[in-house]
Each structure stands twice: as structure tokens, then as C-alpha cells.
Design an enzyme around this catalytic site. Structure first.
Site, PDB file in Angstrom:
ATOM      1  N   ARG A  33       0.749  -1.188   0.059  1.00 33.05           N
ATOM      2  CA  ARG A  33       0.046  -0.095  -0.309  1.00 33.05           C
ATOM      3  C   ARG A  33       0.660   1.231   0.086  1.00 33.05           C
ATOM      4  O   ARG A  33       0.983   1.864  -0.922  1.00 33.05           O
ATOM      5  CB  ARG A  33      -0.806  -0.304   1.370  1.00 33.05           C
ATOM      6  CG  ARG A  33      -2.174   0.987   1.123  1.00 33.05           C
ATOM      7  CD  ARG A  33      -1.633   2.381   1.848  1.00 33.05           C
ATOM      8  NE  ARG A  33      -0.927   2.512   3.120  1.00 33.05           N
ATOM      9  CZ  ARG A  33      -0.618   3.543   3.554  1.00 33.05           C
ATOM     10  NH1 ARG A  33      -0.517   4.648   2.803  1.00 33.05           N
ATOM     11  NH2 ARG A  33      -0.248   3.582   4.667  1.00 33.05           N
ATOM     12  N   ASP A  34       1.512   1.524   1.228  1.00 32.44           N
ATOM     13  CA  ASP A  34       2.353   2.938   1.099  1.00 32.44           C
ATOM     14  C   ASP A  34       3.635   2.732   0.183  1.00 32.44           C
ATOM     15  O   ASP A  34       3.660   3.814  -0.489  1.00 32.44           O
ATOM     16  CB  ASP A  34       3.166   2.780   2.626  1.00 32.44           C
ATOM     17  CG  ASP A  34       3.199   4.243   3.145  1.00 32.44           C
ATOM     18  OD1 ASP A  34       3.053   5.063   2.106  1.00 32.44           O
ATOM     19  OD2 ASP A  34       3.120   4.672   4.149  1.00 32.44           O
TER      20      ASP A  34
ATOM     21  N   HIS B  88       5.520   4.491  12.600  1.00 35.72           N
ATOM     22  CA  HIS B  88       5.459   4.432  11.225  1.00 35.72           C
ATOM     23  C   HIS B  88       6.276   5.679  10.579  1.00 35.72           C
ATOM     24  O   HIS B  88       5.872   6.681  10.623  1.00 35.72           O
ATOM     25  CB  HIS B  88       3.950   4.609  10.830  1.00 35.72           C
ATOM     26  CG  HIS B  88       3.813   4.701   9.332  1.00 35.72           C
ATOM     27  ND1 HIS B  88       2.846   3.791   8.676  1.00 35.72           N
ATOM     28  CD2 HIS B  88       3.933   5.587   8.355  1.00 35.72           C
ATOM     29  CE1 HIS B  88       2.958   4.120   7.529  1.00 35.72           C
ATOM     30  NE2 HIS B  88       3.550   5.070   7.226  1.00 35.72           N
TER      31      HIS B  88
ATOM     32  N   HIS C  28       8.980   7.240   7.970  1.00 36.94           N
ATOM     33  CA  HIS C  28       9.736   7.351   6.611  1.00 36.94           C
ATOM     34  C   HIS C  28      11.086   7.631   6.875  1.00 36.94           C
ATOM     35  O   HIS C  28      11.448   8.293   7.905  1.00 36.94           O
ATOM     36  CB  HIS C  28       8.895   8.269   5.853  1.00 36.94           C
ATOM     37  CG  HIS C  28       7.465   7.737   5.392  1.00 36.94           C
ATOM     38  ND1 HIS C  28       7.397   7.310   4.212  1.00 36.94           N
ATOM     39  CD2 HIS C  28       6.299   7.394   6.082  1.00 36.94           C
ATOM     40  CE1 HIS C  28       5.865   6.697   4.039  1.00 36.94           C
ATOM     41  NE2 HIS C  28       5.401   6.893   5.016  1.00 36.94           N
TER      42      HIS C  28
ATOM     43  N   CYS D 211       4.326   9.262  -0.059  1.00 30.60           N
ATOM     44  CA  CYS D 211       2.992   9.672   0.003  1.00 30.60           C
ATOM     45  C   CYS D 211       2.728  10.865  -0.910  1.00 30.60           C
ATOM     46  O   CYS D 211       3.416  11.558  -1.231  1.00 30.60           O
ATOM     47  CB  CYS D 211       2.684  10.427   1.615  1.00 30.60           C
ATOM     48  SG  CYS D 211       0.918  10.749   1.383  1.00 30.60           S
TER      49      CYS D 211
ATOM     50  N   ASN E 210       8.994   4.087   3.555  1.00 33.47           N
ATOM     51  CA  ASN E 210       9.144   3.922   4.972  1.00 33.47           C
ATOM     52  C   ASN E 210      10.313   3.250   5.135  1.00 33.47           C
ATOM     53  O   ASN E 210      11.054   2.793   4.198  1.00 33.47           O
ATOM     54  CB  ASN E 210       8.141   2.718   5.281  1.00 33.47           C
ATOM     55  CG  ASN E 210       6.512   3.062   4.842  1.00 33.47           C
ATOM     56  OD1 ASN E 210       6.036   3.076   3.890  1.00 33.47           O
ATOM     57  ND2 ASN E 210       5.836   3.687   6.072  1.00 33.47           N
TER      58      ASN E 210
HETATM   59  P1  HMG Z   1     -13.615  14.124  -1.580  1.00 30.41           P
HETATM   60  O1  HMG Z   1     -13.530  14.613  -2.981  1.00 30.41           O
HETATM   61  O2  HMG Z   1     -13.332  14.747  -0.513  1.00 30.41           O
HETATM   62  O3  HMG Z   1     -14.709  13.055  -1.447  1.00 30.41           O
HETATM   63  O4  HMG Z   1     -12.350  13.109  -1.218  1.00 30.41           O
HETATM   64  P2  HMG Z   1     -16.370  13.111  -1.796  1.00 30.41           P
HETATM   65  O5  HMG Z   1     -16.782  12.245  -0.830  1.00 30.41           O
HETATM   66  O6  HMG Z   1     -16.674  14.577  -2.244  1.00 30.41           O
HETATM   67  O7  HMG Z   1     -16.159  12.416  -3.407  1.00 30.41           O
HETATM   68  C1  HMG Z   1     -15.614  12.846  -4.305  1.00 30.41           C
HETATM   69  C2  HMG Z   1     -15.507  11.518  -5.345  1.00 30.41           C
HETATM   70  O8  HMG Z   1     -14.725  10.468  -4.844  1.00 30.41           O
HETATM   71  C3  HMG Z   1     -16.900  10.717  -5.739  1.00 30.41           C
HETATM   72  O9  HMG Z   1     -16.677  10.290  -7.026  1.00 30.41           O
HETATM   73  C4  HMG Z   1     -16.905   9.648  -4.814  1.00 30.41           C
HETATM   74  O10 HMG Z   1     -17.626   8.601  -5.251  1.00 30.41           O
HETATM   75  C5  HMG Z   1     -15.517   9.303  -4.778  1.00 30.41           C
HETATM   76  P3  HMG Z   1     -17.284  11.271  -8.542  1.00 30.41           P
HETATM   77  O11 HMG Z   1     -18.511  11.401  -8.152  1.00 30.41           O
HETATM   78  O12 HMG Z   1     -16.381  12.442  -8.504  1.00 30.41           O
HETATM   79  O13 HMG Z   1     -16.935  10.538  -9.709  1.00 30.41           O
HETATM   80  N1  HMG Z   1     -15.036   8.533  -3.626  1.00 30.41           N
HETATM   81  C6  HMG Z   1     -14.425   7.491  -3.396  1.00 30.41           C
HETATM   82  N2  HMG Z   1     -14.194   6.504  -4.378  1.00 30.41           N
HETATM   83  C7  HMG Z   1     -13.598   5.414  -4.139  1.00 30.41           C
HETATM   84  N3  HMG Z   1     -13.320   5.127  -2.976  1.00 30.41           N
HETATM   85  C8  HMG Z   1     -13.656   6.037  -1.744  1.00 30.41           C
HETATM   86  C9  HMG Z   1     -14.350   7.121  -2.172  1.00 30.41           C
HETATM   87  N4  HMG Z   1     -14.779   8.218  -1.385  1.00 30.41           N
HETATM   88  C10 HMG Z   1     -14.987   9.068  -2.093  1.00 30.41           C
HETATM   89  N5  HMG Z   1     -13.522   5.590  -0.302  1.00 30.41           N
HETATM   90  C11 HMG Z   1     -11.290  11.336  -0.305  1.00 30.41           C
HETATM   91  C12 HMG Z   1     -12.084  12.591   0.126  1.00 30.41           C
HETATM   92  C13 HMG Z   1     -10.609  10.814   0.937  1.00 30.41           C
HETATM   93  C14 HMG Z   1     -11.929  10.187  -0.920  1.00 30.41           C
HETATM   94  C15 HMG Z   1     -10.011  11.847  -1.206  1.00 30.41           C
HETATM   95  O14 HMG Z   1      -9.340  12.769  -0.758  1.00 30.41           O
HETATM   96  C16 HMG Z   1      -9.016  10.436  -1.234  1.00 30.41           C
HETATM   97  O15 HMG Z   1      -9.464   9.501  -2.043  1.00 30.41           O
HETATM   98  N6  HMG Z   1      -7.693  10.884  -0.884  1.00 30.41           N
HETATM   99  C17 HMG Z   1      -6.761   9.603  -0.897  1.00 30.41           C
HETATM  100  C18 HMG Z   1      -5.624  10.105   0.085  1.00 30.41           C
HETATM  101  C19 HMG Z   1      -4.652   8.981   0.149  1.00 30.41           C
HETATM  102  O16 HMG Z   1      -4.818   7.918  -0.375  1.00 30.41           O
HETATM  103  N7  HMG Z   1      -3.453   9.373   0.556  1.00 30.41           N
HETATM  104  C20 HMG Z   1      -2.545   8.612   0.675  1.00 30.41           C
HETATM  105  C21 HMG Z   1      -2.769   7.536   1.793  1.00 30.41           C
HETATM  106  S1  HMG Z   1      -2.504   8.287   3.505  1.00 30.41           S
HETATM  107  C22 HMG Z   1      -0.683   8.077   3.606  1.00 30.41           C
HETATM  108  O17 HMG Z   1      -0.003   7.625   2.734  1.00 30.41           O
HETATM  109  C23 HMG Z   1      -0.110   8.380   4.972  1.00 30.41           C
HETATM  110  C24 HMG Z   1       0.168   7.014   5.903  1.00 30.41           C
HETATM  111  O18 HMG Z   1       1.049   6.267   5.429  1.00 30.41           O
HETATM  112  C25 HMG Z   1       0.800   7.736   7.307  1.00 30.41           C
HETATM  113  C26 HMG Z   1       1.919   8.285   7.262  1.00 30.41           C
HETATM  114  O19 HMG Z   1       2.967   8.115   6.377  1.00 30.41           O
HETATM  115  O20 HMG Z   1       1.811   9.313   7.889  1.00 30.41           O
HETATM  116  C27 HMG Z   1      -1.148   6.460   6.363  1.00 30.41           C
HETATM  117 MG    MG Z   2       3.129   6.457   5.170  1.00 27.85          MG
END
Ligand code: HMG
Ligand code: MG
Length: 299
Positions: free
Chosen positions: A15-16, A207, A209, A240, A249
Site C-alpha cells: 500500500r504505502d 510509522h 519514513h 505519500c 518507509n
Molecule cells: P472528496 O473529493 O472530498 O470526497 O475526497 P467526496 O466524498 O466528495 O467524493 C468525491 C468523489 O470521490 C466521488 O466520485 C466519490 O464517489 C469518490 P465522483 O462523483 O467524483 O466520480 N469517492 C471514492 N471513491 C472510491 N473510494 C472511496 C471514495 N470516497 C469518495 N473511498 C477522499 C475524499 C478521502 C475520498 C479523497 O481525498 C481521497 O481518496 N484521498 C486519498 C488520500 C490518500 O490515499 N493518501 C495516501 C494515503 S495516507 C498516507 O500515505 C499516510 C500514511 O502512510 C501515514 C503516514 O505516513 O503519515 C497512512
Molecule cells: Mg506512510
């Protein structure tokens, strides 16, 4: 402080590690990666992310990954679910554990999940409720615990506040993310000191990086504080998409080597893990960022 006797590794490579790869990696490669990690003795694998495919195209095959993986006994296969939509999709795919992800930084929260920290907590509450009904455990992430790409310094008190909110909401464990790998050991210890006043230390995970090459040193520091769960990524893959310049990571191979040296049990076969790191980096054309992996491959 004493080191824990056992440490549990949470492998976030699929994933990450892969989420930031610009070229789409085929599902079969992801499934083979997950299988090889399980075969090496990893007991917990974050396999996919049920986020918007528009935001993170690399994770768009989350359903195929989650339903295609060959489940091994004793291995937990988890996925990220930022909202109810993601959770419902993950449940349809038979997920047994999920994670919500918040941040200690307002700016990062906006860039990453398009809402404020307070709004994110409001969104997570029904996710936790629904997951509980379905008997699915929820892990909580807090990003930017040692610094933010947009806001710079982050107060340990803010990390503690968000962590506490996730824990009280029902997250069984809170993983503290140095998203951009800027932390140093003393800072990491101080952050843990602040969080452990609110949450028992055995409910926390590190966690880290490795952007500035400090991740192993930071881990050593927090293991000494009693942290017993470490997130890592095979071959140090990753970054990210919403934290520019953030690298992978800490490498799982390097963590296992460190823990072996400390006499701490993980149940992981280092050679098989290192072979997996060599295989995935060759397959996707990335450098192997695990020093241990490179050293073992050169033997
Ligand atoms: P949004 O635009 O605010 O959401 O996004 P919305 O509810 O207004 O929906 C907009 C569109 O997204 C719609 O589709 C929804 O259906 C769709 P459209 O009508 O435009 O075709 N949608 C989805 N589709 C699939 N799965 C879903 C989903 N939710 C809405 N679950 C949202 C909000 C959270 C969805 C968006 O901002 C997003 O997907 N962000 C992704 C962020 C991400 O993945 N970041 C990387 C992971 S975090 C990380 O790496 C850190 C970590 O490792 C820890 C660290 O290192 O610190 C964990
Ligand atoms: Mg991370």
C-alpha cells in the site's frame, strides 16, 4: 526503559510502498508481492487502499487485490478506508481489518483527504461504528507527527490530541506517522512521551519514513520507550502522493536485522524477506533502498 521482548511488524509495502508509483503496476505483481511477504513470515500486511481512484490511481484495483489474495493462516490482510464508501467496498471484499487515517496537521489533512482534522474525525466516527457492527477491527493513523510539509513543526500536544480522539473512537491501535521522515531520535521520544500520557504505549505503533535517513535511529529511540509495533515497507519502497519529496518507509529488512541484533523476536525469515525486496525492486524498476537487502543480495 527496557526493549519489548517481541515486536510486531506491519508491512505496508503493497500500500504505502506502491501507492506513489507513477506507472501502474499490474494486479498480479501486487498479489505476488503480498504472497511472498506472507511466505517470509510477515503476520500483518496492508494490502490495499479503498480511496478514490482519481486521487490515487495506483490503488484503483483495490477490489481485485483484496479478493484475489491467497489468504495464509495467521496473516492479517488490511486496507485503508478513509470514509464509509471505502469501508463498504472493503467489507464487500471480505476485509478483516481496516485503517482510517488522520493527521496532526490541518494543511496536510486538507491536501490528503480534503477536509479539516475535525471534519476527518466526524467522518471516521461512522466508519468505526459500521466496522464494529461487521466485527472488523480499525487501526488509526496520525500523519505528520514529527513535521509537516506545509506547516513545518508540529506540537507533540497536537499529535496526542488527535491520537486520543482516534483511540477513544475505538481504534485499537494508533500508528504515529513521520510522513516526510524529518524526525530525529530525541524529537521522536518527546512525541511518544506526549502521546503515551493519553494512550497506553502498547496501543501505539511507529510509522517512520526514511527521507532524511533517520528512521532506524528514531525506531531505536522509540523501541527503548517500549513501542512494540513497527510499520515498514519491503525494500524501503514508497512515499505519500500528498507529501512532495517524501521517500519510502523504513525498510522492513533493515528493521528485522536491527531487531535480530537486539535479540527481539519477529518470527520473520530475513533471507526470504530480502529476496522479496530484490524481486519487487527488479520487477518495478526501482532501486532497493534496504541496505540489508542490498548487502544480502551481494553475498
Ligand atoms: P472528496 O473529493 O472530498 O470526497 O475526497 P467526496 O466524498 O466528495 O467524493 C468525491 C468523489 O470521490 C466521488 O466520485 C466519490 O464517489 C469518490 P465522483 O462523483 O467524483 O466520480 N469517492 C471514492 N471513491 C472510491 N473510494 C472511496 C471514495 N470516497 C469518495 N473511498 C477522499 C475524499 C478521502 C475520498 C479523497 O481525498 C481521497 O481518496 N484521498 C486519498 C488520500 C490518500 O490515499 N493518501 C495516501 C494515503 S495516507 C498516507 O500515505 C499516510 C500514511 O502512510 C501515514 C503516514 O505516513 O503519515 C497512512
Ligand atoms: Mg506512510
Amino acid at each position: 526503559m527496557a526493549f519489548p521482548k517481541q515486536v510486531r511488524l506491519v508491512e505496508v509495502g503493497p500500500r504505502d510502498g506502491l501507492q506513489n508509483e507513477p506507472n501502474l503496476i499490474d494486479t498480479a505483481t501486487k498479489l505476488e508481492l503480498i504472497d511472498r511477504l506472507g511466505a517470509a513470515g510477515i503476520g500483518y500486511i496492508e494490502a490495499a487502499s479503498f480511496v478514490s481512484p482519481k486521487w490515487v490511481p495506483q490503488m484503483a484495483d483495490h477490489r481485485d487485490v483484496m479478493t484475489g489474495l491467497k489468504r495464509r493462516q495467521g496473516v492479517t490482510y488490511a486496507a485503508l478506508t478513509p470514509n464509509l464508501k471505502g469501508l463498504e467496498a472493503a467489507l464487500e471484499c471480505g476485509v478483516e481489518e481496516v485503517a482510517v487515517f488522520g493527521a496532526a496537521s490541518e494543511a496536510f489533512s486538507q491536501k490528503n483527504i480534503n477536509c479539516s482534522v475535525a471534519e476527518s474525525l466526524e467522518r471516521f466516527a461512522p466508519v468505526l461504528e459500521r466496522a464494529k457492527q461487521a466485527n472488523v477491527r480499525v487501526r488509526g493513523y496520525v500523519s505528520c507527527v514529527l513535521g509537516c510539509p506545509y506547516e513545518g513543526e508540529i506540537a507533540p500536544a497536537k499529535v496526542a490530541e488527535v491520537s486520543k480522539a482516534l483511540y477513544e473512537m475505538g481504534c485499537y491501535e494508533v500508528s504515529l506517522g513521520d510522513t516526510i521522515g524529518v524526525g530525529t531520535p530525541l524529537k521522536a521520544k518527546r512525541m511518544i512521551d506526549a502521546v503515551r500520557r493519553e494512550i497506553p504505549i502498547d496501543k501505539l505503533a511507529a510509522h517512520f519514513h526514511d527521507t532524511y535517513g533517520q528512521a532506524l535511529a528514531n525506531l531505536y529511540a522509540v523501541l527503548e520507550e517500549g513501542i512494540g509495533v513497527v510499520d515498514s515497507s519491503v525494500a524501503g519502497l514508497g512515499g505519500c502522493p500528498y507529501a512532495k519529496g517524501a521517500s519510502g518507509n523504513v525498510a522492513s529488512e533493515d528493521v528485522v536485522y536491527l531487531l535480530n541484533g537486539l535479540g527481539i523476536d519477529t518470527g520473520i525469515e530475513l533471507d526470504r524477506l530480502a529476496e522479496t525486496g530484490t524481486w519487487i525492486t527488479q520487477t518495478i524498476g526501482r532501486p532497493n533502498r534496504s541496505k540489508v537487502g542490498v548487502a544480502l543480495a551481494a553475498k
